[in-house]
Write a protein that holds these residues in place. Structure first.
Motif, PDB file in Angstrom:
ATOM      1  N   GLN A  73      59.224  29.646 -15.633  1.00  0.00           N
ATOM      2  CA  GLN A  73      59.366  30.261 -16.946  1.00  0.00           C
ATOM      3  C   GLN A  73      58.036  30.853 -17.397  1.00  0.00           C
ATOM      4  OE1 GLN A  73      60.969  27.282 -19.607  1.00  0.00           O
ATOM      5  NE2 GLN A  73      63.069  27.753 -19.003  1.00  0.00           N
ATOM      6  N   ARG A  74      58.135  31.789 -18.316  1.00  0.00           N
ATOM      7  CA  ARG A  74      56.917  32.362 -18.894  1.00  0.00           C
ATOM      8  C   ARG A  74      56.197  31.279 -19.703  1.00  0.00           C
ATOM      9  NH1 ARG A  74      57.307  38.237 -21.615  1.00  0.00           N
ATOM     10  NH2 ARG A  74      58.380  38.481 -19.615  1.00  0.00           N
ATOM     11  N   GLU A  75      54.881  31.201 -19.530  1.00  0.00           N
ATOM     12  CA  GLU A  75      54.103  30.167 -20.201  1.00  0.00           C
ATOM     13  C   GLU A  75      52.897  30.754 -20.913  1.00  0.00           C
ATOM     14  OE1 GLU A  75      52.642  27.389 -17.292  1.00  0.00           O
ATOM     15  OE2 GLU A  75      51.287  28.850 -16.383  1.00  0.00           O
ATOM     16  N   LEU A  76      52.493  30.064 -21.951  1.00  0.00           N
ATOM     17  CA  LEU A  76      51.321  30.477 -22.705  1.00  0.00           C
ATOM     18  C   LEU A  76      50.062  30.285 -21.878  1.00  0.00           C
ATOM     19  CD1 LEU A  76      49.854  31.119 -25.471  1.00  0.00           C
ATOM     20  CD2 LEU A  76      49.791  28.632 -25.787  1.00  0.00           C
ATOM     21  N   VAL A  77      49.187  31.274 -21.907  1.00  0.00           N
ATOM     22  CA  VAL A  77      47.862  31.145 -21.301  1.00  0.00           C
ATOM     23  C   VAL A  77      46.820  30.933 -22.405  1.00  0.00           C
ATOM     24  CG1 VAL A  77      46.083  32.272 -19.932  1.00  0.00           C
ATOM     25  CG2 VAL A  77      48.507  32.580 -19.340  1.00  0.00           C
ATOM     26  N   ALA A  78      46.779  31.860 -23.354  1.00  0.00           N
ATOM     27  CA  ALA A  78      45.820  31.765 -24.455  1.00  0.00           C
ATOM     28  C   ALA A  78      46.237  32.683 -25.589  1.00  0.00           C
ATOM     29  CB  ALA A  78      44.413  32.149 -23.982  1.00  0.00           C
ATOM     30  N   THR A  79      45.887  32.288 -26.801  1.00  0.00           N
ATOM     31  CA  THR A  79      46.114  33.149 -27.959  1.00  0.00           C
ATOM     32  C   THR A  79      44.858  33.181 -28.817  1.00  0.00           C
ATOM     33  OG1 THR A  79      46.962  31.377 -29.379  1.00  0.00           O
ATOM     34  CG2 THR A  79      48.569  32.587 -28.053  1.00  0.00           C
ATOM     35  N   ILE A  80      44.765  34.227 -29.634  1.00  0.00           N
ATOM     36  CA  ILE A  80      43.638  34.366 -30.553  1.00  0.00           C
ATOM     37  C   ILE A  80      44.147  34.976 -31.848  1.00  0.00           C
ATOM     38  CG2 ILE A  80      43.012  36.610 -29.521  1.00  0.00           C
ATOM     39  CD1 ILE A  80      40.062  35.866 -30.160  1.00  0.00           C
ATOM     40  N   SER A  81      43.745  34.381 -32.967  1.00  0.00           N
ATOM     41  CA  SER A  81      44.167  34.891 -34.265  1.00  0.00           C
ATOM     42  C   SER A  81      43.291  36.066 -34.682  1.00  0.00           C
ATOM     43  CB  SER A  81      44.071  33.779 -35.310  1.00  0.00           C
ATOM     44  OG  SER A  81      42.708  33.492 -35.579  1.00  0.00           O
TER      45      SER A  81
ATOM     46  N   ALA B 276      45.909  27.077 -22.827  1.00  0.00           N
ATOM     47  CA  ALA B 276      46.654  26.120 -22.027  1.00  0.00           C
ATOM     48  C   ALA B 276      45.656  25.211 -21.332  1.00  0.00           C
ATOM     49  CB  ALA B 276      47.504  26.856 -20.997  1.00  0.00           C
ATOM     50  N   GLY B 277      46.047  23.970 -21.143  1.00  0.00           N
ATOM     51  CA  GLY B 277      45.139  23.024 -20.521  1.00  0.00           C
ATOM     52  C   GLY B 277      44.707  23.437 -19.121  1.00  0.00           C
ATOM     53  N   SER B 278      45.599  24.118 -18.409  1.00  0.00           N
ATOM     54  CA  SER B 278      45.314  24.482 -17.021  1.00  0.00           C
ATOM     55  C   SER B 278      44.235  25.562 -16.895  1.00  0.00           C
ATOM     56  CB  SER B 278      46.595  24.971 -16.344  1.00  0.00           C
ATOM     57  OG  SER B 278      47.129  26.095 -17.033  1.00  0.00           O
ATOM     58  N   VAL B 279      43.941  26.265 -17.988  1.00  0.00           N
ATOM     59  CA  VAL B 279      42.951  27.350 -17.908  1.00  0.00           C
ATOM     60  C   VAL B 279      41.714  27.081 -18.765  1.00  0.00           C
ATOM     61  CG1 VAL B 279      44.833  28.992 -17.513  1.00  0.00           C
ATOM     62  CG2 VAL B 279      43.835  28.792 -19.801  1.00  0.00           C
ATOM     63  N   LYS B 280      41.754  26.027 -19.540  1.00  0.00           N
ATOM     64  CA  LYS B 280      40.631  25.734 -20.449  1.00  0.00           C
ATOM     65  C   LYS B 280      39.353  25.549 -19.642  1.00  0.00           C
ATOM     66  CE  LYS B 280      41.995  23.437 -23.937  1.00  0.00           C
ATOM     67  NZ  LYS B 280      42.456  22.376 -24.858  1.00  0.00           N
TER      68      LYS B 280
END
Length: 120
Positions: free
Chosen positions: A44-52, A60-64
């Motif tokens: 499924q599509r998953e979040l990588v990162a967002t910025i306001s 996401a923990g996997s890319v932090k």
């Protein structure tokens, strides 16, 4: 109409780096959150990162610690700097933005996706 155009994907060796860009254009009053998602085959599509709009980030923990998201509000552009890439980062990466065309309500828009392939 609003368009999100991504660029910067490609093939890289494990441990390498890539920088993705996504520019929003069209009838835009303001943009709230911008972000990157990814979808690997069979997943499924998953979040990588967002910025306001104010620069607040979520990863996401996997890319932090390996990926960094940033944005240029004047250019309506969001970036994803990816370092120490791993084969499991291989996916189609999609840009997302919450865009207001009327200054009141926001709608989610998506880019067409850009392929990132990390070779082991």
């Amino acid at each position: 109409q609003v368009q999100l155009v991504e660029s910067g994907g490609g093939l890289v060796q494990a441990g390498g780096s890539l920088r993705l860009s996504c520019a929003a254009s069209g009838s835009i009053s303001s943009i709230n959150n911008m972000g990157w998602y990814r979808q690997a085959p069979g997943n499924q599509r998953e979040l990588v990162a967002t910025i306001s709009s104010g620069g607040r980030t979520i990863y996401a923990g996997s890319v932090k610690g390996r990926f960094a998201i940033s944005r240029d509000n004047a250019r309506n552009t969001v970036y994803l700097q990816m370092s120490s890439l791993k084969p499991e980062d291989t996916a189609v990466y999609y840009c997302n933005a919450d865009v207001s065309r009327n200054g009141v309500t926001f709608d989610a828009y998506w880019g067409q996706g850009t392929q990132v392939t990390v070779a082991s």
